[in-house]
Motif scaffolding. Sequence first.
Motif, PDB file in Angstrom:
ATOM      1  N   HIS A  89      13.642  -1.388   9.471  1.00 53.29           N
ATOM      2  CA  HIS A  89      14.310  -0.088   9.425  1.00 53.29           C
ATOM      3  C   HIS A  89      15.451  -0.195   8.433  1.00 53.29           C
ATOM      4  CE1 HIS A  89      12.376   1.865  12.939  1.00 53.29           C
ATOM      5  NE2 HIS A  89      12.145   0.597  13.268  1.00 53.29           N
ATOM      6  N   LYS A  90      15.459   0.716   7.446  1.00 55.30           N
ATOM      7  CA  LYS A  90      16.487   0.677   6.405  1.00 55.30           C
ATOM      8  C   LYS A  90      16.713   2.090   5.887  1.00 55.30           C
ATOM      9  CE  LYS A  90      17.270  -1.478   1.916  1.00 55.30           C
ATOM     10  NZ  LYS A  90      16.666  -2.288   0.874  1.00 55.30           N
ATOM     11  N   ASP A  91      17.975   2.523   5.891  1.00 53.15           N
ATOM     12  CA  ASP A  91      18.342   3.845   5.369  1.00 53.15           C
ATOM     13  C   ASP A  91      17.529   4.969   6.000  1.00 53.15           C
ATOM     14  OD1 ASP A  91      20.178   2.562   3.672  1.00 53.15           O
ATOM     15  OD2 ASP A  91      18.643   2.299   2.112  1.00 53.15           O
ATOM     16  N   GLY A  92      17.285   4.868   7.307  1.00 50.14           N
ATOM     17  CA  GLY A  92      16.567   5.918   8.027  1.00 50.14           C
ATOM     18  C   GLY A  92      15.071   5.939   7.798  1.00 50.14           C
ATOM     19  N   LYS A  93      14.540   4.946   7.105  1.00 51.39           N
ATOM     20  CA  LYS A  93      13.100   4.880   6.844  1.00 51.39           C
ATOM     21  C   LYS A  93      12.529   3.608   7.460  1.00 51.39           C
ATOM     22  CE  LYS A  93      13.449   7.476   2.576  1.00 51.39           C
ATOM     23  NZ  LYS A  93      13.249   7.482   1.133  1.00 51.39           N
ATOM     24  N   ARG A  94      11.208   3.616   7.614  1.00 53.62           N
ATOM     25  CA  ARG A  94      10.490   2.461   8.180  1.00 53.62           C
ATOM     26  C   ARG A  94       9.635   1.830   7.093  1.00 53.62           C
ATOM     27  NH1 ARG A  94       7.661   3.725  13.541  1.00 53.62           N
ATOM     28  NH2 ARG A  94       6.125   2.888  12.202  1.00 53.62           N
ATOM     29  N   TYR A  95       9.614   0.475   7.096  1.00 56.78           N
ATOM     30  CA  TYR A  95       8.893  -0.263   6.068  1.00 56.78           C
ATOM     31  C   TYR A  95       8.059  -1.378   6.689  1.00 56.78           C
ATOM     32  CZ  TYR A  95      12.319   1.877   2.930  1.00 56.78           C
ATOM     33  OH  TYR A  95      13.096   2.764   2.251  1.00 56.78           O
ATOM     34  N   SER A  96       6.891  -1.623   6.087  1.00 54.21           N
ATOM     35  CA  SER A  96       6.134  -2.829   6.414  1.00 54.21           C
ATOM     36  C   SER A  96       6.606  -3.917   5.456  1.00 54.21           C
ATOM     37  CB  SER A  96       4.624  -2.601   6.281  1.00 54.21           C
ATOM     38  OG  SER A  96       4.282  -2.332   4.937  1.00 54.21           O
ATOM     39  N   VAL A  97       6.369  -5.162   5.851  1.00 50.08           N
ATOM     40  CA  VAL A  97       6.819  -6.303   5.046  1.00 50.08           C
ATOM     41  C   VAL A  97       5.633  -6.872   4.274  1.00 50.08           C
ATOM     42  CG1 VAL A  97       7.846  -8.613   5.123  1.00 50.08           C
ATOM     43  CG2 VAL A  97       8.577  -6.868   6.768  1.00 50.08           C
ATOM     44  N   SER A  98       5.835  -7.043   2.974  1.00 54.29           N
ATOM     45  CA  SER A  98       4.836  -7.731   2.164  1.00 54.29           C
ATOM     46  C   SER A  98       5.566  -8.477   1.057  1.00 54.29           C
ATOM     47  CB  SER A  98       3.795  -6.757   1.595  1.00 54.29           C
ATOM     48  OG  SER A  98       4.387  -5.872   0.672  1.00 54.29           O
ATOM     49  N   TYR A  99       4.795  -9.215   0.281  1.00 58.91           N
ATOM     50  CA  TYR A  99       5.341 -10.032  -0.791  1.00 58.91           C
ATOM     51  C   TYR A  99       4.536  -9.753  -2.047  1.00 58.91           C
ATOM     52  CZ  TYR A  99       7.784 -12.080   3.050  1.00 58.91           C
ATOM     53  OH  TYR A  99       8.584 -12.226   4.156  1.00 58.91           O
ATOM     54  N   TRP A 100       5.204  -9.729  -3.198  1.00 60.55           N
ATOM     55  CA  TRP A 100       4.575  -9.310  -4.442  1.00 60.55           C
ATOM     56  C   TRP A 100       4.856 -10.313  -5.549  1.00 60.55           C
ATOM     57  CZ3 TRP A 100       1.077  -6.021  -5.958  1.00 60.55           C
ATOM     58  CH2 TRP A 100       1.024  -5.601  -7.291  1.00 60.55           C
ATOM     59  N   CYS A 101       3.823 -10.597  -6.313  1.00 60.87           N
ATOM     60  CA  CYS A 101       3.986 -11.413  -7.509  1.00 60.87           C
ATOM     61  C   CYS A 101       3.988 -10.465  -8.711  1.00 60.87           C
ATOM     62  CB  CYS A 101       2.860 -12.432  -7.661  1.00 60.87           C
ATOM     63  SG  CYS A 101       3.003 -13.348  -9.229  1.00 60.87           S
ATOM     64  N   PRO A 102       5.130 -10.311  -9.383  1.00 62.77           N
ATOM     65  CA  PRO A 102       5.188  -9.402 -10.528  1.00 62.77           C
ATOM     66  C   PRO A 102       4.440  -9.928 -11.756  1.00 62.77           C
ATOM     67  CG  PRO A 102       7.287 -10.524 -10.273  1.00 62.77           C
ATOM     68  CD  PRO A 102       6.430 -10.930  -9.103  1.00 62.77           C
ATOM     69  N   ILE A 103       4.156 -11.208 -11.786  1.00 66.24           N
ATOM     70  CA  ILE A 103       3.438 -11.788 -12.924  1.00 66.24           C
ATOM     71  C   ILE A 103       1.941 -11.473 -12.821  1.00 66.24           C
ATOM     72  CG2 ILE A 103       2.796 -13.951 -14.075  1.00 66.24           C
ATOM     73  CD1 ILE A 103       5.563 -15.029 -13.000  1.00 66.24           C
ATOM     74  N   CYS A 104       1.384 -11.686 -11.637  1.00 63.58           N
ATOM     75  CA  CYS A 104      -0.068 -11.548 -11.447  1.00 63.58           C
ATOM     76  C   CYS A 104      -0.469 -10.235 -10.768  1.00 63.58           C
ATOM     77  CB  CYS A 104      -0.586 -12.714 -10.617  1.00 63.58           C
ATOM     78  SG  CYS A 104      -0.173 -14.316 -11.323  1.00 63.58           S
ATOM     79  N   SER A 105       0.518  -9.475 -10.306  1.00 66.65           N
ATOM     80  CA  SER A 105       0.252  -8.225  -9.565  1.00 66.65           C
ATOM     81  C   SER A 105      -0.602  -8.491  -8.332  1.00 66.65           C
ATOM     82  CB  SER A 105      -0.405  -7.173 -10.461  1.00 66.65           C
ATOM     83  OG  SER A 105       0.459  -6.832 -11.518  1.00 66.65           O
ATOM     84  N   ILE A 106      -0.229  -9.521  -7.599  1.00 60.18           N
ATOM     85  CA  ILE A 106      -0.943  -9.881  -6.372  1.00 60.18           C
ATOM     86  C   ILE A 106       0.003  -9.692  -5.193  1.00 60.18           C
ATOM     87  CG2 ILE A 106      -2.001 -11.768  -5.063  1.00 60.18           C
ATOM     88  CD1 ILE A 106      -2.980 -12.915  -7.728  1.00 60.18           C
ATOM     89  N   ARG A 107      -0.491  -9.004  -4.165  1.00 55.80           N
ATOM     90  CA  ARG A 107       0.272  -8.792  -2.939  1.00 55.80           C
ATOM     91  C   ARG A 107      -0.144  -9.830  -1.910  1.00 55.80           C
ATOM     92  NH1 ARG A 107       3.484  -5.233  -1.934  1.00 55.80           N
ATOM     93  NH2 ARG A 107       2.649  -3.762  -3.449  1.00 55.80           N
ATOM     94  N   ALA A 108       0.842 -10.324  -1.171  1.00 56.91           N
ATOM     95  CA  ALA A 108       0.591 -11.272  -0.080  1.00 56.91           C
ATOM     96  C   ALA A 108       1.322 -10.755   1.155  1.00 56.91           C
ATOM     97  CB  ALA A 108       1.087 -12.655  -0.458  1.00 56.91           C
ATOM     98  N   TYR A 109       0.968 -11.271   2.293  1.00 63.65           N
ATOM     99  CA  TYR A 109       1.576 -10.806   3.541  1.00 63.65           C
ATOM    100  C   TYR A 109       2.378 -11.887   4.251  1.00 63.65           C
ATOM    101  CZ  TYR A 109      -0.932  -6.732   2.341  1.00 63.65           C
ATOM    102  OH  TYR A 109      -1.367  -5.621   1.642  1.00 63.65           O
ATOM    103  N   THR A 110       2.538 -13.011   3.560  1.00 63.39           N
ATOM    104  CA  THR A 110       3.426 -14.074   4.035  1.00 63.39           C
ATOM    105  C   THR A 110       4.231 -14.564   2.832  1.00 63.39           C
ATOM    106  OG1 THR A 110       1.733 -15.752   3.687  1.00 63.39           O
ATOM    107  CG2 THR A 110       1.925 -14.851   5.921  1.00 63.39           C
TER     108      THR A 110
END
Length: 130
Positions: A89-110
């Motif tokens: 919870h941040k600034d009145g909004k709800r977010y899921s947690v993920s991880y991003w590699c800006p080099i390869c454009s790959i999303r991870a969940y840990t």
Amino acid sequence: MGWVLFLALAAASLPQSSVRGKLVQREGKPPAIETTGHDLVAVEGEPETLAVLNDKRLAGFDIELVGHYDAPGRFTVGPFYTSTSIIVHKDGKRYSVSYWCPICSIRAYTPGKCVCCQQETHLDLQELKP
């Protein structure tokens, strides 16, 4: 195999609830949630869930966990594969947690290194739509 199925079904039949508060990370102890009443609730879960909850970048965040209480003061987070077991919870909004590699454009969940380039992934909160 029968016991595994039995335990999975037993866990699925527990009433689902949530706990919300500040994520607390203490050396040598499981992560915990400090509720608004200043109670500490120890958190358990799958290894992937614990990897996220032990990510130092999330320390002190307002976190909501969905799962069930095993006992007073002990909470087990629901299955890792659901994107709404850990909610920030941040600034009145709800977010899921993920991880991003800006080099390869790959999303991870840990948290950890990108599976491709081996650079550390960035924490990337994804807004949950109502």
